[in-house]
Write an enzyme that holds these catalytic residues in place. Structure first.
Site, PDB file in Angstrom:
ATOM      1  N   ASP A   1     -11.934   1.289   3.360  1.00  0.00           N
ATOM      2  CA  ASP A   1     -12.064  -0.166   3.211  1.00  0.00           C
ATOM      3  C   ASP A   1     -13.525  -0.567   2.952  1.00  0.00           C
ATOM      4  OD1 ASP A   1      -9.906  -1.952   3.339  1.00  0.00           O
ATOM      5  OD2 ASP A   1      -9.702  -1.778   5.514  1.00  0.00           O
TER       6      ASP A   1
ATOM      7  N   GLN B   1      -5.598  -2.479   9.573  1.00  0.00           N
ATOM      8  CA  GLN B   1      -5.195  -3.708   8.889  1.00  0.00           C
ATOM      9  C   GLN B   1      -5.659  -4.934   9.674  1.00  0.00           C
ATOM     10  OE1 GLN B   1      -3.760  -3.810   5.874  1.00  0.00           O
ATOM     11  NE2 GLN B   1      -3.773  -6.034   5.912  1.00  0.00           N
TER      12      GLN B   1
ATOM     13  N   LYS C   1       0.843  -1.205   0.000  1.00  0.00           N
ATOM     14  CA  LYS C   1       0.000   0.000   0.000  1.00  0.00           C
ATOM     15  C   LYS C   1       0.875   1.251   0.000  1.00  0.00           C
ATOM     16  CE  LYS C   1      -3.726  -2.389   2.342  1.00  0.00           C
ATOM     17  NZ  LYS C   1      -4.216  -2.934   3.589  1.00  0.00           N
TER      18      LYS C   1
HETATM   19  N1  GUN Z   1      -6.341  -7.781   5.472  1.00  0.00           N
HETATM   20  C1  GUN Z   1      -6.362  -8.471   4.301  1.00  0.00           C
HETATM   21  N2  GUN Z   1      -6.981  -7.753   3.348  1.00  0.00           N
HETATM   22  C2  GUN Z   1      -7.363  -6.589   3.925  1.00  0.00           C
HETATM   23  C3  GUN Z   1      -8.045  -5.440   3.458  1.00  0.00           C
HETATM   24  O1  GUN Z   1      -8.440  -5.339   2.289  1.00  0.00           O
HETATM   25  N3  GUN Z   1      -8.238  -4.454   4.362  1.00  0.00           N
HETATM   26  C4  GUN Z   1      -7.836  -4.552   5.656  1.00  0.00           C
HETATM   27  N4  GUN Z   1      -8.097  -3.530   6.474  1.00  0.00           N
HETATM   28  N5  GUN Z   1      -7.194  -5.599   6.122  1.00  0.00           N
HETATM   29  C5  GUN Z   1      -6.966  -6.611   5.261  1.00  0.00           C
END
Ligand code: GUN
Length: 289
Positions: A119, A96, A52
């Protein structure tokens, strides 16, 4: 058999996103900004977060990660989120997952205010998406739809099978497919005789995190297979839920792992972050009476 890679999509999309970021910088006096909260030291999460950060930097988006030890209390993280919710220089917030076991993951879904919920996990965001109201799209389902659009596929009227029922992927993916008029079969870990369902699918989406779950006997000849799983095998390689070489003998197209849905998800997150910054600009220009 066609490999549906994310890279050509990103290369086509990048100039427009860069322009939108520039317009935000001009109007806000700063770049669109994302705060990622990472609690603990899950290696897969550390990798997602660095992906990211890398993509954000290449697009001129200001993404910073707040790293907290696994002993951080839910209360302290909730306070942090509350501060970020009211900060004028933060457009998007992401916690996350997975979180340490001291957290109730469903409880944390309520913390981030919907305007910053890039998200799209907050119940209001989920409801808006399900009802077709304006709001952020959940990143992985959105990435799947954009990749299929880019390669010229239309799921309308076709049979789609989703394997996996997580709140992050499986459930919102079913909604995304219904919005596009697919006939949806939804399978999960308790489904009996999985292949009898997956074999009906013109579009097969697999999001279970079980490497190698889907082999050629699960796939209808000519189907398009979208592999959303990301795991490490014993050799340390990143692999999906689909046995790629085997399924390639029957499918007409497959999204590779890595290089398929993973980068598409991160791109959708960046698009949501830019959209959050644009919404702030609109609000500044037209303050509520
Ligand atoms: N963990 C795995 N994929 C994701 C995601 O798309 N967003 C978040 N916040 N955590 C994750």
């Amino acid at each position: 058999m066609k490999r549906l890679e994310a890279r050509p999509y990103r290369e086509q999309k990048q100039p427009e996103l860069l322009k939108r970021v520039d317009r935000c910088k001009h109007s806000l006096g700063r770049a669109p900004s994302l705060r990622v909260i990472l609690v603990g030291s899950d290696p897969a999460s550390a990798l997602y977060v660095s992906n990211k950060e890398r993509l954000a930097a290449s697009l001129g988006i200001h993404a910073t990660t707040i790293r907290l030890p696994s002993e951080a209390t839910p209360e302290s993280v909730r306070h942090l989120v509350e501060e970020l919710n009211t900060a004028n220089d933060v457009d998007g917030i992401l916690i996350q997952r997975p979180l340490p076991s001291s957290f109730s993951e469903t409880q944390t879904l309520l913390w981030i205010q919907p305007e910053k919920d890039v998200d799209a996990f907050h119940p209001e965001s989920v409801g808006r998406f399900t009802l077709g109201l304006p709001g952020f799209a959940p990143c992985t389902p959105d990435g799947c739809m954009k990749l299929l659009d880019f390669y010229g596929y239309d799921v309308g009227g076709k049979t789609a099978c989703v394997v996996g029922r997580s709140s992050i992927v499986g459930k919102p993916l079913v909604q995304a497919l219904l919005r596009r008029n697919a006939t949806v079969i939804h399978c999960h870990s308790k489904s009996q005789n999985l292949s009898s369902f997956t074999q009906q699918a013109d579009f097969l989406f697999v999001a279970t995190g079980k490497p190698g779950l889907i082999g050629k006997d699960h796939v209808k000849p000519g189907a398009v297979v979208v592999d959303i799983g990301i795991s490490k095998n014993t050799a340390g390689e990143t692999v999906g839920d689909v046995l790629f070489d085997e399924v390639a003998t029957v499918a007409s197209a497959i999204t590779p792992v890595p290089g398929g849905i993973g980068p598409m998800t991160v791109l959708s997150l960046m698009e949501n972050t830019v959209a959050a910054a644009e919404a702030r600009i609109t609000l500044l220009k037209n303050p509520p009476a």
